[in-house]
Write an enzyme that holds these catalytic residues in place. Structure first.
Site, short mmCIF file in Angstrom:
data_model
loop_
_atom_site.label_atom_id
_atom_site.label_comp_id
_atom_site.label_asym_id
_atom_site.label_seq_id
_atom_site.Cartn_x
_atom_site.Cartn_y
_atom_site.Cartn_z
NE ARG A 101 61.88 32.26 41.60
CZ ARG A 101 61.93 31.18 40.82
NH1 ARG A 101 61.24 30.11 41.15
NH2 ARG A 101 62.63 31.19 39.71
NE ARG A 157 61.04 34.75 47.18
CZ ARG A 157 61.07 33.43 47.15
NH1 ARG A 157 60.02 32.73 47.50
NH2 ARG A 157 62.16 32.80 46.76
CG HIS A 178 56.92 33.60 42.97
ND1 HIS A 178 56.89 33.86 44.32
CD2 HIS A 178 57.67 32.46 42.82
CE1 HIS A 178 57.59 32.94 44.97
NE2 HIS A 178 58.10 32.09 44.08
CG HIS A 183 53.29 28.84 37.68
ND1 HIS A 183 52.57 27.96 36.93
CD2 HIS A 183 53.15 28.44 38.98
CE1 HIS A 183 52.01 27.04 37.72
NE2 HIS A 183 52.35 27.32 38.97
CD GLU A 194 44.70 30.38 44.73
OE1 GLU A 194 45.81 29.84 44.55
OE2 GLU A 194 43.60 29.79 44.50
CG PHE A 250 48.00 31.38 41.39
CD1 PHE A 250 47.73 30.81 40.15
CD2 PHE A 250 49.07 30.90 42.12
CE1 PHE A 250 48.50 29.76 39.67
CE2 PHE A 250 49.84 29.86 41.64
CZ PHE A 250 49.56 29.28 40.41
N GLY A 255 22.18 29.81 43.02
CA GLY A 255 23.32 30.40 42.34
C GLY A 255 24.53 30.52 43.24
CB SER A 297 56.57 30.60 48.09
OG SER A 297 57.05 29.28 47.88
CG ASP A 314 57.53 27.35 38.44
OD1 ASP A 314 57.90 26.16 38.43
OD2 ASP A 314 57.46 28.03 39.47
CG HIS A 364 16.16 39.98 40.90
ND1 HIS A 364 16.80 41.20 40.73
CD2 HIS A 364 16.68 39.15 39.96
CE1 HIS A 364 17.67 41.09 39.74
NE2 HIS A 364 17.62 39.87 39.26
CG ASN A 383 14.14 29.19 44.34
OD1 ASN A 383 14.85 28.74 43.44
ND2 ASN A 383 14.25 30.44 44.79
CG HIS A 408 15.41 35.06 38.92
ND1 HIS A 408 16.01 34.65 40.08
CD2 HIS A 408 16.33 35.84 38.28
CE1 HIS A 408 17.23 35.16 40.15
NE2 HIS A 408 17.46 35.87 39.07
#
Length: 676
Positions: free
Chosen positions: A530, A368, A471, A483, A421, A447, A171, A395, A479, A41, A200, A276
């Site tokens: 959990r 946990r 969890h 989840h 996250e 997540f 980007g 949690s 949930d 590049h 640019n 590029h």
């Protein structure tokens, strides 16, 4: 003369002519580097060379002879595809990177890979390439600097006193992680962080405004950043003034928008997307040389450019030598701080004896909760351990004593990453590569999808970041399927170099923390429940370190069947073993906390398991378990999404029942009896 305020104090050697020659040198070194590989590049290096030269010659505090000097400024090329510019800078300033290294750009085994890679090239601070990661890493670096300064500096000593500089492109700013990271940096008031935006207006598909019309200055100002703009990316004096102003702002990070021309000076492709990601080609490169009246010799560096950068490097060496003396005085006055916060590396883990007595064989807890107790016990013994959660500390049980980290107050230990996250994980990478602190972060397992690209880079860079995922299955119930993780544990195990630990009871959760803090070769993921799990006793815990599993019922001396499970499914397997025993079937039960380690043990010695059927059970995708199952084994898991309802009912509905495991054992044994 270019006489704007500078960090180096070398305004007397930085004439307009030297600036012109040095910038042209960087442009042609980068162009020749890309051309030698016939891949790469060239566009960003040609356009951003003046910005890079202004920063490196006037403001970046570094010593090329000692690229890991702890109190150096950090430079992060977030737009990692422009790596040829970084390599040109490193070469010109005297880092251990030769012309031969430049000529081996993008070749197998070279020290100049296509994108910057941590640990491969002297002077490269972090692995960049996936856009936005470098910017977010830099937030972690700047945060680490402030946190260490709060811990180590006093009225007589300043051993942590540096800045973090980022060169980012369109980007980087389009990627969602940049929004998360910039918001976090603004909220924390990271005044030692400066992001230079190479504006640019070109992406691969064409003008950037085809897809993005953001007001970048307005956006960063809204995040709480100090913002500046330079309209001419070739105006070194204007760039210098902006950088100098950034250094005067301590209460907020600075964002500098610099208008540049991609592929500057390359006839026919300048200012277009064509430049590029493709080499200029022999004819265009020759025309560019003619345009700049530049020698035809590839990788040419004028002697007066080398002599100038040698002077600049000598100033960096002098600054480092002064710091070394100051550091020696500091260590003499604060020997324990020097042990607790080794500024050039991750703090060494403590002995974990404090964890051993936490839980007896009767402790029935969610893993946990056990993890939280282990972390609370460990934290006082490990001052360098810091971290927090993505707005879920209550949690995930990851709040530790020592206070919160906030704007203007960096002495605490708990970082409120917010519902970010991806930025959390990338910032942890930045904290880790910075040295001096050991980061952990937490969220719900489902997540982990939001942070996976950064976790992958934790593994790629072999950074000992600790991820706490709670969890962990459909047992969370009400949930619902959004989840309830299904494929997530398996997807974590697919990343090379990640130690994925899914403990089955409180004692194993404590052991998981011991393994995590002692694992300095890469990231560790703790996968936690959990719901409460029954205690399995302390027997065989040491076996997990060596072979990834332990025997929690029976033994491996000629059982009729083996029931192997992880996490919450181990207790189901224990109940299934009771059912089997009532019908005369002898079952051994294994808790497979660390499946990758077990897989390695089986590969090294298949006799690790007896020659009898095995039922493998886990509340998640079955693909990986099928890969290690032998002919005649059975695999129970979930290859579908969950349901909304009370956790035990959902699990039972989806087949996570002791009777289902017992039935699978009978099937594996060729017996007709059934419970269901």
């Amino acid at each position: 003369m270019s006489t704007a305020p500078s960090a180096t104090g070398c305004a007397d050697v930085l004439t307009d002519e030297i600036d012109r020659l040095a910038i042209t040198t960087l442009r042609f070194l980068a162009a020749d580097t890309v051309q030698s590989a016939n891949s790469g590049h060239p566009g960003l290096p040609l356009g951003a060379a003046p910005v890079a030269w202004a920063l490196w010659s006037r403001h970046l505090r570094h010593d090329p002879a000692q690229p890991r000097w702890p109190d150096r400024d950090r430079f992060v090329l977030s737009a990692g595809h422009g790596s040829a510019l970084l390599y040109a800078l490193l070469h010109v300033f005297g880092y251990d990177l030769t012309v031969d290294d430049l000529a081996q750009f993008r070749q197998l085994g070279s020290r100049t890979p296509g994108h910057p890679e941590f640990g491969m090239t002297p002077g490269v601070e972090t692995t960049t390439g996936p856009l936005g990661q470098g910017l977010a890493n830099a937030v972690g670096m700047a945060l680490a600097e402030r946190m260490l300064a709060a811990r180590c500096n006093d009225g007589e000593h300043r051993v942590v006193d540096h800045r973090t500089w980022v060169l980012a492109g369109d980007g980087d700013l389009m990627e969602g992680i940049s929004h998360e990271a910039a918001s976090m940096a603004g909220r924390l008031g990271l005044g030692r962080l400066t992001v230079i935006f190479d504006d640019n207006n070109i992406t691969i598909d064409g003008p950037a405004d085809l897809s993005c019309g953001d007001d970048a200055l307005g956006r960063f100002a809204a995040y709480g950043w100090h913002t500046l703009s330079v309209e001419d990316g070739n105006d070194v004096a204007a760039i210098d003034r902006a950088l100098a102003e950034a250094r005067t702002v301590e209460s907020a990070p600075t964002f500098i928008k610099v208008r540049t021309t991609i592929g500057y000076g390359a006839p026919g492709v300048e200012g277009t997307s064509k430049v590029h990601g493709s080499p200029l080609g022999v004819e265009t490169l020759a025309a560019m040389r003619a345009r700049f009246d530049w020698p035809t010799t590839a990788f040419y560096v004028p002697e007066n450019v080398r002599s100038t950068t040698a002077v600049l490097a000598a100033e960096g060496a002098a600054a480092r030598a002064e710091w070394v003396r100051a550091y020696a005085n500091w260590t003499a006055d604060h020997p324990q701080l020097a042990v607790d916060f080794p500024l050039d590396r991750v703090p060494p883990p403590p002995g974990c004896e404090v964890l051993a007595p936490l839980f007896d064989s009767q402790s029935t807890l969610a893993t946990r909760q056990a993890s939280g107790a282990a972390l609370s016990a460990l934290a006082p013994q490990y001052p360098g351990l810091i971290g927090g959660s993505a707005d879920l500390a209550g949690s995930t049980n990851t709040a530790i004593s020592g206070g919160d980290v906030g704007a203007g107050d960096f002495a605490g230990r708990t970082i409120h990453f917010g519902i970010r996250e991806h930025a959390m994980a990338a910032a942890m990478n930045g904290i880790s590569v910075h040295g001096g602190l050991r980061p952990f972060g937490s969220t719900f397992l489902v997540f982990s999808d939001y942070l996976r690209p950064a976790l992958r880079l934790s593994a790629l860079m072999r950074q000992p970041v600790i991820y706490v995922f709670t969890h962990d299955s459909v047992h969370i119930g009400e949930d619902g399927p959004t989840h309830q993780p299904i494929e997530h544990v398996e997807s974590l195990r697919l990343i090379p170099g990640v130690a994925v630990l899914r403990p089955a009871d409180a004692a194993e959760a404590v052991l998981a923390w011991e393994i995590a803090v002692q694992n300095l070769s890469g990231p560790t993921a703790l996968v936690l429940t959990r719901q409460s799990l029954p205690a399995l006793g302390a027997a065989g815990l040491s076996q997990i370190r060596e072979r990834g599993f332990r025997v929690v019922r029976g033994d491996l001396d000629e059982p009729s069947v083996v029931l192997a499970a992880s996490g919450s499914e181990v207790s189901l397997a224990m109940e299934a073993a009771d059912l089997l025993a009532a019908r005369g079937v002898r079952a051994a039960v294994l808790s497979v906390m660390w499946r990758e380690r077990m897989h390695s043990a089986l590969a090294a010695d298949p006799a690790t398991l007896p020659d009898c059927p095995v039922v493998w059970a886990e509340a998640g995708a079955t693909t990986g378990w099928r890969a290690i199952a032998r002919d005649g084994d059975r695999v129970l898991g979930l290859d579908r999404f969950g349901e909304s309802g009370p956790g035990p009912q959902v699990a039972a509905q989806l087949g996570l029942r002791p009777t289902a495991i017992a039935d699978a054992a009978f099937t594996a044994l060729g017996l007709a009896e059934r419970w269901e």
